[in-house]
Design an enzyme around this catalytic site. Structure first.
Site: not given
Ligand code: UD1
Ligand code: CA
Length: 459
Positions: A10, A15, A78, A155, A386
């Site tokens: 979601a 970035r 997440t 984090e 054609n």
């Molecule tokens: C997250 C983890 C981090 C881990 C990393 C691995 C958390 C807080 N952090 O960080 O520890 O090392 O992934 O890649 O979980 N998403 C949603 N809804 C939201 C927020 C995010 O569906 O409200 C989804 C995003 O689309 C994505 C995934 O969750 O697919 C991870 O979210 P992202 O913001 O990329 O987390 P990171 O900062 O990478």
């Molecule tokens: Ca990520």
């Protein structure tokens, strides 16, 4: 034990700096989410649900029928995504929930199965997949306790200097006990730098409740790399290409230079086929055995038989029989069907046409909307006309027809078997079998003309 999979997709993907939702960005011609869904399917889950939010309609349209969806209206982290997503499994009492991120396309089904197996054995409330990275920047760090199990995950932005020095990272892949997860996500707090609900906090919650939180550290850190920007997207694409290239080479395909060859993971190639550099093979292209492809070939959703030579040419949605010889600089467009042993040479374009066995189109020709029989020779510069600006019409050419150089075939015409067409003809009417058709001005030679002409211009 029942297995349910929740894919988090979601997030906005800030970035990426893009109007396209992150999970729809492509690596080797497929959206990154498609790789995650494929791995999830490989696990053999009882239910797969994807949490969508940013660009939800686009994502749902792209993956309709592949997974169910839950909408996370506001992206509050997440943990919030999982809290909302669990509604998809509301009817399920017990089992394990595998949580994946839509932005980690390099995960393999085997690794996920191993995670589930370990989780089941350990009887932990949660098992998190981790990896050690030489550069852990940006990832959540796994802080282990004296007993060796994870105590919590912190984090990057919330980490102390000491915690930042930890190289073991959270992959974002977890296996949870369903009951524990339901309860834990209801307890999450947003007391962190982003003010979000972090799924990672479930580790500390498990520990606080005296439950076990386990970690499964994978050796191949590549597998868990997440995509947050386009640099990482390109790097993931490289891994996907390399995996495909290695699988093909192990199965008997020669890749002269895998680094300069792009092959869709869905493509199939037969043994003893040689792929030369700068070849791009897209979609569900199927190439037979003993072919020689490239250099500089582009094939999209095309089927090639065995023993085909195809070089410096492009084809899309075409089908090419055994032993055909294509190129250089040929263009086979959709609905082209070449029977066995056809030659299509330089600067020849074929569209929506069937070309019979052994027929040759050696150079500078356009064939559109036509059915050509077997054993024909379509000489240099033949053009099927054609299209009249409104409608397209079809022409038919029989077997063993010889079309001379620089001939226009104004569709619709029917050239029957064994016809010869004189070079330079513009054919507007059908030609009966076995005849010679000549459709051009008869030649006149004016003897002595040059001398008179020059005299006129002499002063
Ligand atoms: C997250 C983890 C981090 C881990 C990393 C691995 C958390 C807080 N952090 O960080 O520890 O090392 O992934 O890649 O979980 N998403 C949603 N809804 C939201 C927020 C995010 O569906 O409200 C989804 C995003 O689309 C994505 C995934 O969750 O697919 C991870 O979210 P992202 O913001 O990329 O987390 P990171 O900062 O990478
Ligand atoms: Ca990520």
């Amino acid at each position: 034990m029942k297995k349910y999979i929740l894919i988090l997709a979601a997030g906005k993907g800030t970035r990426m700096k893009s109007s396209l939702p992150k999970v729809l960005h492509e690596a080797v011609y497929h959206p990154i989410l498609s790789y995650v869904i494929a791995a999830a399917k490989g696990v053999g889950a009882d239910d797969i649900c994807t949490v969508v939010g940013h660009g939800a309609e686009e994502v749902k349209a792209a993956f309709a029928g592949e997974t169910s969806f839950i909408l996370q209206r506001e992206q509050k982290g997440t943990g919030h995504a999982v809290r909302e997503g669990l509604a998809a499994f509301a009817d399920h009492r017990e089992g394990m929930v595998l949580v994946l991120c839509g932005d980690t396309p390099l995960l393999r089904a085997e690794t996920l199965k191993e995670l589930c197996a370990r989780h089941e054995q350990s009887e932990a409330a949660v098992t998190v997949m981790t990896a050690s990275l030489s550069d852990p920047f940006g990832y959540g760090r796994v802080i282990r306790g004296a007993d060796g199990d994870p105590l919590r995950i912190v984090e990057q932005r919330d980490a102390s200097e000491e915690e930042k020095a930890v190289t073991e990272i959270n992959s974002g892949v977890y296996c949870f006990d369903l009951g524990f997860l339901r309860d834990a996500v209801s307890k999450l707090q947003n007391d962190n730098d982003q003010g979000e609900l972090y799924l990672t906090d479930t580790i500390a919650i498990a520990r606080a409740e005296g439950r076990r939180a386990a970690a499964y550290r994978v050796a191949d850190f590549e597998e868990v790399s997440g995509i947050n920007d386009r640099v990482q997207l390109a790097a993931a694409g490289k891994v996907i290409r390399r995996r495909k290239a290695e699988a093909l080479m192990r199965a008997g395909v020669t890749l002269i230079d895998p680094d300069s060859t792009i092959i869709d993971p869905l493509a199939e190639i037969g043994a003893d086929t040689v792929i030369e550099p700068f070849t791009v093979i897209k979609g569900r292209t199927v190439i037979g055995a003993d072919c020689h492809i490239g250099p500089n070939a582009e094939l999209t959703d095309t089927v090639l038989g065995d023993g085909v030579r195809f070089w410096r040419s492009a084809a899309a949605e075409a089908s090419v029989g055994d032993g055909c010889n294509i190129g250089p600089f040929a263009y086979l467009r959709p609905k082209t069907e070449l029977k066995n042993g056809v030659k299509v040479g330089d600067f020849v374009e074929v569209k929506n046409s069937v070309i019979g066995e052994g027929t040759k189109l050696p150079h500078l020709t356009y064939i559109g909307d036509s059915d050509i029989g077997a054993g024909c020779n379509i000489a240099c510069g033949t053009i099927t006309c054609n299209y009249d600006g409104f409608d397209k019409t079809r022409s038919k050419i029989g077997d063993r027809v010889f079309v001379g150089c620089n001939v226009n075939l104004v569709s619709p015409v029917h050239i029957e078997d064994d016809v010869y067409i004189a070079a330079g003809s513009t054919i507007t009417e059908s030609v009966p079998g076995g005849s010679l058709a000549i459709a051009r001005e008869r030649q006149i030679n004016k003897e002595g003309w040059a001398e008179k002409f020059r005299a006129l211009h002499k002063k």
